[in-house]
Design a protein around this motif. Sequence first.
Motif, PDB file in Angstrom:
ATOM      1  N   GLU A   1       0.828  -1.211   0.000  1.00  0.00           N
ATOM      2  CA  GLU A   1       0.000   0.000   0.000  1.00  0.00           C
ATOM      3  C   GLU A   1       0.863   1.263   0.000  1.00  0.00           C
ATOM      4  O   GLU A   1       0.572   2.216  -0.731  1.00  0.00           O
ATOM      5  CB  GLU A   1      -0.931  -0.015   1.208  1.00  0.00           C
ATOM      6  N   SER A   2       1.916   1.276   0.811  1.00  0.00           N
ATOM      7  CA  SER A   2       2.786   2.458   0.840  1.00  0.00           C
ATOM      8  C   SER A   2       3.526   2.635  -0.487  1.00  0.00           C
ATOM      9  O   SER A   2       3.687   3.763  -0.972  1.00  0.00           O
ATOM     10  CB  SER A   2       3.791   2.338   1.986  1.00  0.00           C
TER      11      SER A   2
ATOM     12  N   TRP B   1       3.141   5.799  -2.952  1.00  0.00           N
ATOM     13  CA  TRP B   1       4.363   6.526  -3.316  1.00  0.00           C
ATOM     14  C   TRP B   1       4.509   6.652  -4.823  1.00  0.00           C
ATOM     15  O   TRP B   1       4.806   7.729  -5.356  1.00  0.00           O
ATOM     16  CB  TRP B   1       5.561   5.825  -2.710  1.00  0.00           C
ATOM     17  N   VAL B   2       4.277   5.550  -5.559  1.00  0.00           N
ATOM     18  CA  VAL B   2       4.373   5.574  -7.020  1.00  0.00           C
ATOM     19  C   VAL B   2       3.284   6.458  -7.613  1.00  0.00           C
ATOM     20  O   VAL B   2       3.508   7.201  -8.586  1.00  0.00           O
ATOM     21  CB  VAL B   2       4.304   4.146  -7.572  1.00  0.00           C
ATOM     22  N   SER B   3       2.073   6.412  -7.044  1.00  0.00           N
ATOM     23  CA  SER B   3       0.977   7.245  -7.545  1.00  0.00           C
ATOM     24  C   SER B   3       1.287   8.730  -7.361  1.00  0.00           C
ATOM     25  O   SER B   3       1.005   9.551  -8.252  1.00  0.00           O
ATOM     26  CB  SER B   3      -0.318   6.875  -6.833  1.00  0.00           C
ATOM     27  N   ASN B   4       1.880   9.086  -6.214  1.00  0.00           N
ATOM     28  CA  ASN B   4       2.243  10.487  -5.986  1.00  0.00           C
ATOM     29  C   ASN B   4       3.325  10.955  -6.955  1.00  0.00           C
ATOM     30  O   ASN B   4       3.271  12.085  -7.469  1.00  0.00           O
ATOM     31  CB  ASN B   4       2.721  10.681  -4.546  1.00  0.00           C
ATOM     32  N   ILE B   5       4.305  10.086  -7.207  1.00  0.00           N
ATOM     33  CA  ILE B   5       5.362  10.455  -8.150  1.00  0.00           C
ATOM     34  C   ILE B   5       4.791  10.631  -9.558  1.00  0.00           C
ATOM     35  O   ILE B   5       5.116  11.595 -10.270  1.00  0.00           O
ATOM     36  CB  ILE B   5       6.477   9.384  -8.137  1.00  0.00           C
ATOM     37  N   ALA B   6       3.911   9.704  -9.979  1.00  0.00           N
ATOM     38  CA  ALA B   6       3.304   9.816 -11.308  1.00  0.00           C
ATOM     39  C   ALA B   6       2.446  11.067 -11.426  1.00  0.00           C
ATOM     40  O   ALA B   6       2.456  11.756 -12.461  1.00  0.00           O
ATOM     41  CB  ALA B   6       2.473   8.569 -11.592  1.00  0.00           C
ATOM     42  N   SER B   7       1.696  11.396 -10.354  1.00  0.00           N
ATOM     43  CA  SER B   7       0.857  12.599 -10.385  1.00  0.00           C
ATOM     44  C   SER B   7       1.703  13.865 -10.445  1.00  0.00           C
ATOM     45  O   SER B   7       1.392  14.802 -11.195  1.00  0.00           O
ATOM     46  CB  SER B   7      -0.044  12.618  -9.149  1.00  0.00           C
TER      47      SER B   7
ATOM     48  N   GLY C   1      -5.779   2.946 -12.163  1.00  0.00           N
ATOM     49  CA  GLY C   1      -5.095   3.195 -10.901  1.00  0.00           C
ATOM     50  C   GLY C   1      -5.632   2.371  -9.751  1.00  0.00           C
ATOM     51  O   GLY C   1      -4.894   2.040  -8.816  1.00  0.00           O
ATOM     52  N   SER C   2      -6.929   2.025  -9.784  1.00  0.00           N
ATOM     53  CA  SER C   2      -7.499   1.204  -8.711  1.00  0.00           C
ATOM     54  C   SER C   2      -6.954  -0.219  -8.722  1.00  0.00           C
ATOM     55  O   SER C   2      -7.022  -0.917  -7.703  1.00  0.00           O
ATOM     56  CB  SER C   2      -9.027   1.181  -8.839  1.00  0.00           C
ATOM     57  N   LEU C   3      -6.429  -0.653  -9.853  1.00  0.00           N
ATOM     58  CA  LEU C   3      -5.873  -2.014  -9.967  1.00  0.00           C
ATOM     59  C   LEU C   3      -4.363  -2.040  -9.745  1.00  0.00           C
ATOM     60  O   LEU C   3      -3.753  -3.115  -9.846  1.00  0.00           O
ATOM     61  CB  LEU C   3      -6.180  -2.595 -11.351  1.00  0.00           C
ATOM     62  N   PHE C   4      -3.779  -0.887  -9.448  1.00  0.00           N
ATOM     63  CA  PHE C   4      -2.322  -0.829  -9.324  1.00  0.00           C
ATOM     64  C   PHE C   4      -1.819  -1.590  -8.097  1.00  0.00           C
ATOM     65  O   PHE C   4      -0.718  -2.143  -8.118  1.00  0.00           O
ATOM     66  CB  PHE C   4      -1.867   0.631  -9.249  1.00  0.00           C
ATOM     67  N   ILE C   5      -2.629  -1.638  -7.030  1.00  0.00           N
ATOM     68  CA  ILE C   5      -2.234  -2.358  -5.828  1.00  0.00           C
ATOM     69  C   ILE C   5      -2.097  -3.849  -6.109  1.00  0.00           C
ATOM     70  O   ILE C   5      -1.203  -4.527  -5.595  1.00  0.00           O
ATOM     71  CB  ILE C   5      -3.247  -2.093  -4.686  1.00  0.00           C
TER      72      ILE C   5
ATOM     73  N   ASP D   1       8.894  -2.931 -19.132  1.00  0.00           N
ATOM     74  CA  ASP D   1       7.779  -2.906 -20.076  1.00  0.00           C
ATOM     75  C   ASP D   1       6.633  -2.026 -19.583  1.00  0.00           C
ATOM     76  O   ASP D   1       5.996  -1.315 -20.378  1.00  0.00           O
ATOM     77  CB  ASP D   1       7.279  -4.335 -20.312  1.00  0.00           C
ATOM     78  N   MET D   2       6.372  -2.039 -18.293  1.00  0.00           N
ATOM     79  CA  MET D   2       5.304  -1.199 -17.751  1.00  0.00           C
ATOM     80  C   MET D   2       5.661   0.281 -17.819  1.00  0.00           C
ATOM     81  O   MET D   2       4.790   1.121 -18.056  1.00  0.00           O
ATOM     82  CB  MET D   2       5.001  -1.612 -16.313  1.00  0.00           C
ATOM     83  N   ILE D   3       6.923   0.616 -17.609  1.00  0.00           N
ATOM     84  CA  ILE D   3       7.342   2.014 -17.749  1.00  0.00           C
ATOM     85  C   ILE D   3       7.129   2.490 -19.179  1.00  0.00           C
ATOM     86  O   ILE D   3       6.666   3.615 -19.424  1.00  0.00           O
ATOM     87  CB  ILE D   3       8.814   2.180 -17.313  1.00  0.00           C
TER      88      ILE D   3
END
Length: 513
Positions: free
Chosen positions: A160-161, A165-171, A221-225, A249-251
């Motif tokens: 979860e953390s 963290w990744v979501s904040n960086i992407a945003s 984004g809801s499926l990222f976890i 590949d995901m990047i």
Amino acid sequence: MVKIVHKYLLDTVVLAINSASAAQKYFERHDSFKQSSANIPIISMFCTFMWHILAMSLASLSTLFYIFIQFFHSFLNFESQSWVYSASAKAFSNTWINFRIRSCQILYWPIFLQDNDLRSQTSVECAEKVALHKHSLWSSLVVDILLGDLIGLALLFHAESVCSWVSNIASNLTNELLRSGSVWLMGVPAGFKLNIELAEVLGMISLNTIQIWSTLWIFVGSLFIYFIKGLAILAILFGVTIPAALVIDMIVIVTLHVSTLHWLISILYSQQLHALAALWRIFRGRKWNPLRQRLDSFDYTVKQHVVGSLLFTPLLLLLPTTSVFYIFFSIMNTAISLSCMFIEVIISVIHATPYIKIALRLIKPRRFPLGIWFEIIACHNNSSHSPWSAYIDRNSLPVDEAPRKEDIDRTVSSVLISILHSNYLSIGQMVLPHYRKAFSGVSRSYIATSVFGLLSGNKVASTLGATLPSTMPWLCIPYNEYWCLCRNSILACMVDCNYYRCHDSRPPSFGLT
């Protein structure tokens, strides 16, 4: 000529002695377990029983992986003709290559563990190479899985953390860099007066593309976890290289809007440069000859000069606006490519590092000799010469030079006592050839070619092209046969260990003795 013959004979004798010794140890190793099995102590019986339990456990675990890999391979072959398979194979090319490598390592480890090469049993050099190659396979597999377990467990417990963290960086990257940068370029960036109409068109295209892509990823984004947890489980089961390749590949998929905008603006920038170069040749009275690949003289008419001037002026004035947008998206795309290259380098280093050689170098450095040197213990001289002068004169002679008469007389009248020592390869000298082989596909002019491609607007390679371990033909045998093969391979190691224990000797170093 006599020295060369003597050296050749000496090498032949040493090779014959080592080959005979290796063959003798091979037959003794296979006969010792049968001869000593009549009077086995209780401790040895318990060790043998535990070894059988370990062999059956590892064979069962390997068979489970074998069943899963065969099922996945059959499913991919069944869907190989569909467009979904083709698209996923292109999108996840790095993951597919590393999964193929790991599958071959899991399938072939019991075959490599068995020592069935008869030629290597009578040749010391072949036995050394076969042993290091055999042990490098499972050591690389074990280290990769251990790293995957550490990273996978850390991701699993902090999913979860890591997701937040990744979501904040992407945003932040989307809002602070892409959107803010596009709006900044539409104005007066760094005091440069740009063409307002062209800057607004390019800026609106960039903002709309970024907004559309961000809206699509809101639903994902809801499926990222679940992706983070799947990445952790994949690292625990198959090692760290496959999840690292999946991250690459995901990047690439997540930053597809940046690469698309960079591609479109690079086309506009490169075509504008080519048009300006062609129009500039009109004023010089030159014309490009595509057949001879050279510039030839050409007499242009007045109308052609006028049309060239009318086209050259607006293209030249619009070039700063196009260049600013191209530089911005080139920096963004280059940063993404460098992050992918960094992960690619980590994967290549994990595959190329000779872990078994490093372990043997730390335990038995004598297995990796580099050269010899003499330590002087004492020097006694019966003549008028001093001991140090005799020592200096003897060592001043070249190796291949015949001694002179005065040197022989001086040597006869002096006694020099020395001890022969051996130098050993350092870990850096031992690992560096493997890294050079792994990165042999990287051209020396890669940086110069990349810089020229960025300046001219041409396509730049986003990967280094490092060499990965080669894949072997797919192995497909019945499950029970594979289980027996794994068990027999582990039990064969028990015979070797019992031989060394019964003879109270260490494993042969396969070196010159």
